[in-house]
Design a protein around this motif. Structure first.
Motif, mmCIF file in Angstrom:
data_model
loop_
_atom_site.group_PDB
_atom_site.id
_atom_site.type_symbol
_atom_site.label_atom_id
_atom_site.label_comp_id
_atom_site.label_asym_id
_atom_site.label_seq_id
_atom_site.Cartn_x
_atom_site.Cartn_y
_atom_site.Cartn_z
ATOM 1 N N THR A 1 42.989 65.520 126.057
ATOM 2 C CA THR A 1 43.764 64.504 125.340
ATOM 3 C C THR A 1 42.939 63.225 125.208
ATOM 4 N N GLY A 2 42.265 62.840 126.281
ATOM 5 C CA GLY A 2 41.404 61.661 126.225
ATOM 6 C C GLY A 2 40.259 61.829 125.244
ATOM 7 N N LEU A 3 39.728 63.040 125.153
ATOM 8 C CA LEU A 3 38.648 63.323 124.199
ATOM 9 C C LEU A 3 39.179 63.479 122.775
ATOM 10 N N GLU A 4 40.488 63.528 122.626
ATOM 11 C CA GLU A 4 41.167 63.714 121.346
ATOM 12 C C GLU A 4 40.830 65.053 120.694
ATOM 13 N N LEU A 5 40.680 66.086 121.538
ATOM 14 C CA LEU A 5 40.515 67.433 121.009
ATOM 15 C C LEU A 5 41.884 67.932 120.548
ATOM 16 N N VAL A 6 41.870 68.919 119.656
ATOM 17 C CA VAL A 6 43.104 69.451 119.090
ATOM 18 C C VAL A 6 43.281 70.889 119.565
ATOM 19 N N GLN A 7 44.427 71.182 120.153
ATOM 20 C CA GLN A 7 44.689 72.517 120.667
ATOM 21 C C GLN A 7 44.831 73.500 119.510
ATOM 22 N N ALA A 8 43.977 74.530 119.515
ATOM 23 C CA ALA A 8 43.967 75.525 118.437
ATOM 24 C C ALA A 8 44.777 76.771 118.782
ATOM 25 N N ALA A 9 45.047 76.971 120.063
ATOM 26 C CA ALA A 9 45.780 78.161 120.515
ATOM 27 C C ALA A 9 46.510 77.802 121.808
ATOM 28 N N ALA A 10 47.567 78.522 122.073
ATOM 29 C CA ALA A 10 48.314 78.293 123.308
ATOM 30 C C ALA A 10 47.424 78.570 124.509
ATOM 31 N N ASP A 11 47.611 77.774 125.567
ATOM 32 C CA ASP A 11 46.881 78.016 126.812
ATOM 33 C C ASP A 11 47.226 79.406 127.333
ATOM 34 N N VAL A 12 46.241 80.063 127.907
ATOM 35 C CA VAL A 12 46.468 81.358 128.539
ATOM 36 C C VAL A 12 46.416 81.123 130.043
#
Length: 162
Positions: free
Chosen positions: A123-134
């Protein structure tokens, strides 16, 4: 026609897989993620897998998306993945915003603390979640391997599509 008029080849996109896989189960999960990311139906992306203790700032800056994999240790991500994030966070902070990521975590009985800790950093890096966490607890079976395969494939397709 000058060199400036010549069509340019599209740049190869890169998916960086950063992992800490010290046990046979975590290694098995990594292999499933890599199989999905390298699915022959997915084109236009090169998968680069690096252990967390060997991943560098140039690896992160040279990638278009990421998959992170870790064991859950004492309610947190592995020390190796934490070291990776500590090393790359500030040098990459503004440069990676908006890039996609995926995450898998394996624990014996709980993964929530490890997932939460990684989510705070991405979140701090402002990455975007592309898939649900496994999130995986216990033994690895075919359904778990399939989820990891889908994770790798989903993030690879997202990276390939730019």
């Amino acid at each position: 026609m000058t060199d400036l008029d010549a069509p340019t080849e599209p740049r190869e996109r890169v998916l960086l897989v950063v992992h800490h896989t010290p046990s046979p189960p975590t290694r098995e999960l990594l292999e499933a993620v890599l199989a999905g990311a390298n699915d022959p139906e997915i084109t236009g992306v090169r998968v680069h897998s690096v252990p967390a203790l060997g991943a560098t700032v140039p690896d992160v800056l040279g990638a278009d998306g990421y998959v992170f994999g870790t064991s859950a240790n004492f309610g947190y991500m592995s020390g190796a993945l934490k070291h990776f994030f500590d090393t790359v966070y500030y040098p990459c902070l503004d440069a990676v915003a908006g890039r996609p990521y995926g995450l898998w975590v394996h624990g014996n009985n709980d993964t929530s603390g490890a997932v939460t800790s990684v989510r705070k950093i991405v979140t701090g890096l402002e990455l975007v979640q592309a898939a649900a966490d496994v999130e995986i607890t216990g033994p690895i079976d075919g359904a778990v391997r399939e989820k990891c395969y889908e994770l790798g494939a989903t993030v690879a397709v997202t990276v390939a599509d730019g």
